[in-house]
Design a protein around this motif. Structure first.
Motif, PDB file in Angstrom:
ATOM      1  N   SER A  55       0.792  -1.176  -0.013  1.00 27.16           N
ATOM      2  CA  SER A  55       0.008  -0.062   0.025  1.00 27.16           C
ATOM      3  C   SER A  55       0.807   1.246   0.061  1.00 27.16           C
ATOM      4  O   SER A  55       0.370   2.396  -0.293  1.00 27.16           O
ATOM      5  CB  SER A  55      -1.007   0.064   1.177  1.00 27.16           C
ATOM      6  N   GLU A  56       2.121   1.214   0.446  1.00 24.26           N
ATOM      7  CA  GLU A  56       2.751   2.327   0.806  1.00 24.26           C
ATOM      8  C   GLU A  56       3.847   2.448  -0.271  1.00 24.26           C
ATOM      9  O   GLU A  56       4.471   1.445  -0.802  1.00 24.26           O
ATOM     10  CB  GLU A  56       3.405   2.458   2.160  1.00 24.26           C
ATOM     11  N   ILE A  57       4.828   3.610  -0.217  1.00 19.63           N
ATOM     12  CA  ILE A  57       5.850   3.744  -0.989  1.00 19.63           C
ATOM     13  C   ILE A  57       7.219   3.655  -0.495  1.00 19.63           C
ATOM     14  O   ILE A  57       7.524   3.986   0.437  1.00 19.63           O
ATOM     15  CB  ILE A  57       5.856   5.244  -1.826  1.00 19.63           C
ATOM     16  N   ARG A  58       7.888   2.572  -0.998  1.00 23.17           N
ATOM     17  CA  ARG A  58       9.193   2.420  -0.299  1.00 23.17           C
ATOM     18  C   ARG A  58      10.220   3.263  -0.527  1.00 23.17           C
ATOM     19  O   ARG A  58      10.391   3.772  -1.648  1.00 23.17           O
ATOM     20  CB  ARG A  58       9.699   0.852  -0.725  1.00 23.17           C
ATOM     21  N   ILE A  59      10.884   3.781   0.560  1.00 22.21           N
ATOM     22  CA  ILE A  59      12.024   5.015   0.475  1.00 22.21           C
ATOM     23  C   ILE A  59      13.323   4.158  -0.012  1.00 22.21           C
ATOM     24  O   ILE A  59      13.633   3.285   0.511  1.00 22.21           O
ATOM     25  CB  ILE A  59      11.850   5.666   1.724  1.00 22.21           C
ATOM     26  N   SER A  60      14.042   5.008  -0.938  1.00 20.22           N
ATOM     27  CA  SER A  60      15.312   4.699  -1.291  1.00 20.22           C
ATOM     28  C   SER A  60      16.127   6.029  -1.438  1.00 20.22           C
ATOM     29  O   SER A  60      15.584   6.918  -1.335  1.00 20.22           O
ATOM     30  CB  SER A  60      15.293   4.065  -2.969  1.00 20.22           C
ATOM     31  N   PRO A  61      17.436   5.794  -1.388  1.00 18.42           N
ATOM     32  CA  PRO A  61      18.401   6.888  -1.537  1.00 18.42           C
ATOM     33  C   PRO A  61      17.816   7.780  -2.940  1.00 18.42           C
ATOM     34  O   PRO A  61      18.161   8.954  -2.870  1.00 18.42           O
ATOM     35  CB  PRO A  61      19.601   6.511  -1.797  1.00 18.42           C
ATOM     36  N   ARG A  62      17.383   7.150  -3.906  1.00 17.03           N
ATOM     37  CA  ARG A  62      17.073   8.097  -5.167  1.00 17.03           C
ATOM     38  C   ARG A  62      15.550   8.677  -5.263  1.00 17.03           C
ATOM     39  O   ARG A  62      15.558   9.799  -5.508  1.00 17.03           O
ATOM     40  CB  ARG A  62      17.019   7.022  -6.248  1.00 17.03           C
ATOM     41  N   ASN A  63      14.565   8.160  -4.544  1.00 17.14           N
ATOM     42  CA  ASN A  63      13.280   8.581  -4.692  1.00 17.14           C
ATOM     43  C   ASN A  63      13.168   9.896  -3.479  1.00 17.14           C
ATOM     44  O   ASN A  63      12.438  10.787  -3.947  1.00 17.14           O
ATOM     45  CB  ASN A  63      12.185   7.766  -4.507  1.00 17.14           C
ATOM     46  N   PHE A  64      13.427   9.618  -2.265  1.00 14.57           N
ATOM     47  CA  PHE A  64      13.270  10.665  -1.346  1.00 14.57           C
ATOM     48  C   PHE A  64      14.745  10.405  -0.462  1.00 14.57           C
ATOM     49  O   PHE A  64      14.620   9.945   0.645  1.00 14.57           O
ATOM     50  CB  PHE A  64      12.040  10.187  -0.426  1.00 14.57           C
ATOM     51  N   PRO A  65      15.724  11.109  -1.064  1.00 10.07           N
ATOM     52  CA  PRO A  65      17.002  11.058  -0.209  1.00 10.07           C
ATOM     53  C   PRO A  65      17.166  11.540   1.180  1.00 10.07           C
ATOM     54  O   PRO A  65      17.810  11.120   1.930  1.00 10.07           O
ATOM     55  CB  PRO A  65      17.812  11.963  -1.467  1.00 10.07           C
ATOM     56  N   GLN A  66      16.546  12.784   1.448  1.00  8.43           N
ATOM     57  CA  GLN A  66      16.351  13.384   2.532  1.00  8.43           C
ATOM     58  C   GLN A  66      15.880  12.422   3.543  1.00  8.43           C
ATOM     59  O   GLN A  66      16.448  12.139   4.663  1.00  8.43           O
ATOM     60  CB  GLN A  66      15.756  14.872   2.688  1.00  8.43           C
ATOM     61  N   LEU A  67      14.835  11.664   3.332  1.00 10.18           N
ATOM     62  CA  LEU A  67      14.010  10.808   4.168  1.00 10.18           C
ATOM     63  C   LEU A  67      15.231   9.649   4.547  1.00 10.18           C
ATOM     64  O   LEU A  67      15.294   9.311   5.668  1.00 10.18           O
ATOM     65  CB  LEU A  67      12.792  10.478   3.906  1.00 10.18           C
ATOM     66  N   HIS A  68      15.848   9.233   3.431  1.00  8.96           N
ATOM     67  CA  HIS A  68      16.498   8.055   3.523  1.00  8.96           C
ATOM     68  C   HIS A  68      17.913   8.423   4.290  1.00  8.96           C
ATOM     69  O   HIS A  68      18.072   7.512   5.116  1.00  8.96           O
ATOM     70  CB  HIS A  68      16.876   7.363   2.080  1.00  8.96           C
ATOM     71  N   GLU A  69      18.454   9.723   4.048  1.00  8.96           N
ATOM     72  CA  GLU A  69      19.488   9.954   4.983  1.00  8.96           C
ATOM     73  C   GLU A  69      19.392  10.076   6.255  1.00  8.96           C
ATOM     74  O   GLU A  69      20.051   9.543   7.229  1.00  8.96           O
ATOM     75  CB  GLU A  69      20.163  11.071   4.175  1.00  8.96           C
ATOM     76  N   ALA A  70      18.346  10.650   6.570  1.00  4.38           N
ATOM     77  CA  ALA A  70      18.046  11.026   7.978  1.00  4.38           C
ATOM     78  C   ALA A  70      17.640   9.489   8.551  1.00  4.38           C
ATOM     79  O   ALA A  70      18.028   9.161   9.797  1.00  4.38           O
ATOM     80  CB  ALA A  70      16.726  11.680   8.214  1.00  4.38           C
ATOM     81  N   PHE A  71      17.238   8.432   7.927  1.00  3.47           N
ATOM     82  CA  PHE A  71      16.686   7.057   8.536  1.00  3.47           C
ATOM     83  C   PHE A  71      18.151   6.462   8.681  1.00  3.47           C
ATOM     84  O   PHE A  71      18.339   6.019   9.628  1.00  3.47           O
ATOM     85  CB  PHE A  71      15.845   6.288   7.627  1.00  3.47           C
ATOM     86  N   VAL A  72      18.981   6.451   7.793  1.00  6.95           N
ATOM     87  CA  VAL A  72      20.324   5.734   7.909  1.00  6.95           C
ATOM     88  C   VAL A  72      21.258   6.276   9.041  1.00  6.95           C
ATOM     89  O   VAL A  72      21.683   5.539   9.909  1.00  6.95           O
ATOM     90  CB  VAL A  72      20.937   5.851   6.476  1.00  6.95           C
ATOM     91  N   GLU A  73      21.088   7.754   9.179  1.00  8.92           N
ATOM     92  CA  GLU A  73      21.750   8.209  10.326  1.00  8.92           C
ATOM     93  C   GLU A  73      21.209   7.743  11.534  1.00  8.92           C
ATOM     94  O   GLU A  73      22.208   7.478  12.351  1.00  8.92           O
ATOM     95  CB  GLU A  73      21.935   9.683  10.131  1.00  8.92           C
ATOM     96  N   THR A  74      19.950   8.013  11.663  1.00  7.56           N
ATOM     97  CA  THR A  74      19.325   7.549  12.976  1.00  7.56           C
ATOM     98  C   THR A  74      19.826   5.979  13.416  1.00  7.56           C
ATOM     99  O   THR A  74      20.325   5.735  14.486  1.00  7.56           O
ATOM    100  CB  THR A  74      17.868   7.496  12.764  1.00  7.56           C
ATOM    101  N   CYS A  75      19.851   5.143  12.317  1.00 14.93           N
ATOM    102  CA  CYS A  75      20.243   3.637  12.549  1.00 14.93           C
ATOM    103  C   CYS A  75      21.425   3.646  13.124  1.00 14.93           C
ATOM    104  O   CYS A  75      22.152   2.615  13.777  1.00 14.93           O
ATOM    105  CB  CYS A  75      19.680   2.645  11.468  1.00 14.93           C
TER     106      CYS A  75
END
Length: 304
Positions: A55-75
């Protein structure tokens, strides 16, 4: 801002004592093993992941880089590996996040969260979710998500007996879920490493967008949070607390902010950041319990 990577971080270094006590109370209740068995039997873990991925859009470094970068940094900061999946779902008019998946965790954030939150604030909301992985509490968290449906299934398949067992456990489960938020907020603070960022994020979770976050509004919120945290709760309020914790729409951000401020003010946050948390969990619990339980804290199971 350069944030410290907390390699080797253990959830025991920051877990709230109410979280530990509420979980222990839940685990000791008759019927827990039955519910856990049914969660596994019905394939709830796979179902929740399937619903998100379908149902939802999977985030990747290409489609939503800001979200992905923040998530990677958090982890990275919280030393969570392997990296869970991240999905974006539709707006609801307020910020929402979630986490599902015991074996393969998946974190979701809605469009409002992506649009309202600054990059530093994203670390806070992501830290709040992945904290459940750190504490290895996903199975109980997931059980709380599906409890209403699971209770109905048990009721229909066990001639009402399972429903009665689940009903008795439901309040304990919701109480633990509320107490676990205190721990998750501490992990979120460790992820963003800035109490001002934590404060504005919590205020946005309460529904205030950027344009309303003036100095006066923030200062009054902090005053309110500290006042709430210093309140005494009379035993007659137990029923009120129980019913309040079962309401999923309540964010409890004022209460959560008050608890987070007390943890920061105590110096324990700085100890964890500097890897100087020398207290054993039992000692930290005793110290904090003296300030919280003496005034009938928010964990109703400690005094019931």
């Amino acid at each position: 801002m350069t944030r410290k990577i907390l390699t080797g971080l253990s959830s025991e270094a920051y877990e709230h004592p109410f979280d530990r006590k509420a979980l222990a109370s839940l685990q000791n209740m008759p019927g827990v093993s039955l519910l856990l068995k049914k969660v596994n039997e019905y394939g709830i873990d796979r179902l929740l992941r399937l619903q998100s991925l379908g149902s939802e859009i999977r985030i990747s470094p290409r489609n939503f880089p800001q979200l992905h970068e923040a998530f990677v940094e958090t982890c990275q900061i919280l030393d969570v590996a392997p990296l869970p999946e991240l999905c974006l779902f539709r707006g609801t008019g307020h910020i929402e996040t979630y986490i599902v998946g015991v074996e393969k965790p998946l974190v979701g954030i809605n469009l409002d969260g992506m649009e309202w939150l600054e990059p530093d604030e994203l670390l806070y909301v992501f830290g709040h979710e992945v904290a459940r992985i750190k504490s290895q509490h996903m199975v109980y968290h997931q059980m709380a998500i599906v409890m209403p449906s699971l209770k109905n299934l048990l009721n229909s398949t066990t001639l009402g007996v399972g429903g009665l067992v689940a009903s008795g456990m439901e309040l304990a489960l919701y109480n633990w879920r509320m107490m676990a938020r205190f721990t998750a907020d501490r992990a979120a603070m460790l992820a963003c490493q800035d109490i001002d960022v934590a404060t504005t994020t919590l205020m946005k979770l309460a529904g205030l967008p950027d344009e309303y976050l003036t100095t006066a509004v923030i200062e009054d919120f902090l005053i309110q949070a500290r006042e709430f945290a210093s309140n005494s709760f009379d035993p007659v309020d137990k029923v009120t607390k129980i019913l309040s914790y079962t309401e999923p729409g309540l964010s409890w951000v004022v209460m959560r902010a008050g608890e987070l401020l007390k943890w920061v003010d105590s110096g324990e946050y700085e100890n964890v950041i500097q890897l100087k948390n020398l207290k054993a969990p039992e000692e930290a619990e005793e110290k904090e319990g003296n300030t919280l339980e003496e005034k009938e804290g928010w964990n109703f199971l400690t005094s019931w």
